[in-house]
Design a protein around this motif. Sequence first.
Motif, PDB file in Angstrom:
ATOM      1  N   VAL A  81     -12.673   2.769  -6.295  1.00 20.77           N
ATOM      2  CA  VAL A  81     -11.993   4.031  -6.022  1.00 20.77           C
ATOM      3  C   VAL A  81     -12.937   4.886  -5.181  1.00 20.77           C
ATOM      4  N   VAL A 122      -6.743   8.157 -13.398  1.00 20.15           N
ATOM      5  CA  VAL A 122      -6.841   7.352 -12.180  1.00 20.15           C
ATOM      6  C   VAL A 122      -7.399   6.000 -12.596  1.00 20.15           C
ATOM      7  N   VAL A 123      -6.580   4.947 -12.510  1.00 18.00           N
ATOM      8  CA  VAL A 123      -6.948   3.630 -13.025  1.00 18.00           C
ATOM      9  C   VAL A 123      -6.805   2.616 -11.902  1.00 18.00           C
ATOM     10  N   SER A 124      -7.841   1.824 -11.675  1.00 17.88           N
ATOM     11  CA  SER A 124      -7.788   0.782 -10.660  1.00 17.88           C
ATOM     12  C   SER A 124      -8.851  -0.272 -10.976  1.00 17.88           C
ATOM     13  N   PRO A 125      -8.498  -1.576 -10.939  1.00 15.22           N
ATOM     14  CA  PRO A 125      -9.523  -2.609 -11.114  1.00 15.22           C
ATOM     15  C   PRO A 125     -10.422  -2.758  -9.887  1.00 15.22           C
ATOM     16  N   SER A 126     -10.002  -2.190  -8.772  1.00 14.73           N
ATOM     17  CA  SER A 126     -10.782  -2.239  -7.535  1.00 14.73           C
ATOM     18  C   SER A 126     -11.494  -0.904  -7.328  1.00 14.73           C
ATOM     19  N   ASP A 132       0.824  -1.202   0.000  1.00 14.86           N
ATOM     20  CA  ASP A 132       0.000   0.000   0.000  1.00 14.86           C
ATOM     21  C   ASP A 132       0.862   1.258   0.000  1.00 14.86           C
TER      22      ASP A 132
END
Length: 216
Positions: free
Chosen positions: A112, A106-110, A86
């Motif tokens: 945000v 801002v890219v995240s598979p989980s 983290d």
Amino acid sequence: MESAARKIEPSVVYQEFGEVVALAGEILTVRGALADVRARRAASCLLAPEVGDRVLVAVEDGGDAFVLAVLVRRGEGAATIGVEGDLAIRAASGKVTIAAQEGVDVVSPSPVRVVAGEVTVSAAIGRLRVEALEVLGRAVKAELGKVKVFATSIDSVLERFTQRARTSLRTVEELDQVRARHIDYAAAGNAHLRGENALVSAEDLVKLNAEQIHIG
């Protein structure tokens, strides 16, 4: 008397400049003045080295080697700040600003999450693409110049609905149905009801009240 204390041999560590010539997972091959060194990126080196970068490497005699810092960016890839696990960015006072000339992604598979006392978004053009949207709030205020909505189905459940408009135009291609306990229509001018067939039915009373009534 011979001392029983263990003699501590100090580690010899030297630093040198080098160039990253290869990457293999977490292992970097750094070419120095005398030889190539296999090293890992130090935890304090947040900027991930790329092939071609000039770096500062620390080598322990007979031990580990670490890339301490990227001195000159020569790699073709984007500069990447990477850590294991983290990452938290905190400002003890003041604010944190992220600025870029070409844009911010801002890219995240989980999921945000944005948690704040107030959120302000200012943009010339805004686009929102989601599969499902859920909005929970106590009050919504919108001031818009023009609104277009294209939807297959809209379902609304309201306790009270109030609408004011200077001109209201509505076109229904098929059925327009209203179910209500009481219906009250009032017009300051003329009220027209037209149709190929017009049916008015009531169980108890039908009343027409006017100074003149024309039938036929």
